[in-house]
Design a protein around this motif. Structure first.
Motif, short mmCIF file in Angstrom:
data_model
loop_
_atom_site.label_atom_id
_atom_site.label_comp_id
_atom_site.label_asym_id
_atom_site.label_seq_id
_atom_site.Cartn_x
_atom_site.Cartn_y
_atom_site.Cartn_z
N GLY A 1 0.34 -1.23 0.33
CA GLY A 1 0.11 -0.08 0.32
C GLY A 1 1.19 1.18 -0.05
N LEU A 2 0.30 2.53 -0.43
CA LEU A 2 0.69 3.47 -0.60
C LEU A 2 1.25 4.02 0.43
N ASP A 3 0.35 3.55 2.07
CA ASP A 3 0.00 4.49 3.10
C ASP A 3 1.42 3.23 3.41
N LEU A 4 1.64 2.59 2.92
CA LEU A 4 2.84 1.71 3.69
C LEU A 4 4.23 2.20 3.49
N ILE A 5 4.61 2.36 2.28
CA ILE A 5 5.22 3.66 1.36
C ILE A 5 6.12 4.85 2.01
#
Length: 286
Positions: A70-74
């Motif tokens: 996910g972009l959130d984790l990136i």
């Protein structure tokens, strides 16, 4: 050189990620007995199963060449990776939320010194600081929704897909920090050194994504109806027309159309004069 792809070992994005690889023609062998490392149907590609939260760091460090996460984790990991594609699933928002009876209704209502509980401390801290808010971050590893009701925090920053769980827990959203979805990412050095192979993987995956919601419509039609058929057929670059060898007056026409348009289109084509109409699933568009 072997290319290693990092996939989530469990959770809501694990199965869609595995299925996407399969549809792209790569496939994971022996999915029933998933191990840390798995072979694929391409001898130059292997899969590593790990926590979704660790994938950005593993790809950035080169432990994996490619990953899906996910972009959130990136963004939370501030990972220096190449984002290759948006994979069109796993959409969610990282939001700020407070109890329904809280006097806080918008970002500007948050006062300095407020306690914010979250599993995303870096993203949350950065966002609040960029908006001029000096809050104290309380890092939690789960059950964030309960924090305001047990005196742990005034506000939470949590990931939500629909907002339903927040509403069920009597929480209201006051702001959105980040809109996220699952991305295909690559290690920057691997992408440079093994560009041809990584681009081949990317092309295979993108072909699957581009084919989603599309059907191939094929038919035979008399030449005299061809102009009307062309007007009716919405193709990616216009319909394709070819001669039918058995008849000088008949041509074959086919085009890629949106699945939602198929029902009305087929009936329209029949009225114009098309026959032998076929609607065929599409696995990939390259």
């Amino acid at each position: 050189m072997q290319i290693r792809i990092a996939l989530p070992s469990k959770g809501r994005i694990s199965e869609p990620a595995v299925k996407l690889l399969g549809k792209a023609g790569i496939g994971v062998k022996d999915t029933a007995n998933r191990r840390l490392f798995s072979e694929t149907y391409d001898n130059e590609i292997s899969v590593m199963f790990t926590r979704a939260a660790d994938i950005p760091e593993f790809v950035a460090d080169g432990a994996a060449d490619i990953g899906m996460t996910g972009l959130d984790l990136i963004e939370e990991n501030n990972a220096s990776v190449e984002i290759l594609e948006d994979l069109n699933f796993g959409s969610a928002k990282l939001v700020l939320a407070v109890p329904d009876d809280s006097p806080i209704n918008k970002l500007g209502d948050i006062v300095d010194g407020s306690l914010v509980a979250t599993e995303f401390p870096n993203l949350t801290r950065r966002y609040l600081k960029n908006n001029g808010i000096n809050a104290k971050i309380v890092e939690l590893s789960g059950s964030t929704e309960i924090a305001p009701f047990i005196g742990v925090a005034d506000i939470i920053a949590d990931l939500t897909s629909t907002g339903t769980t927040l509403k069920m827990n009597h929480l209201k959203i006051i702001d959105t920090i980040l809109e996220s979805s699952i991305k295909l990412i690559a290690n920057k050095k691997s992408y440079k050194d093994n560009n041809e192979k990584i681009e081949a993987i990317r092309t295979g995956i993108k072909g699957v994504l581009d084919a989603e919601g599309k059907k191939l419509v094929m038919m035979n039609v008399e030449q005299k109806f061809l102009d009307e058929i062309k007007m009716a057929m919405p193709g990616l670059t216009g319909p394709t027309v070819s001669n039918v060898l058995s008849s000088k007056d008949i041509v074959a026409v086919h085009a890629v159309v949106n699945e939602k348009d198929v029902f009305n289109l087929v009936n329209q084509l029949k009225k114009i004069g098309a026959r032998d109409i076929l609607v065929v699933p599409i696995e990939r568009i390259i």
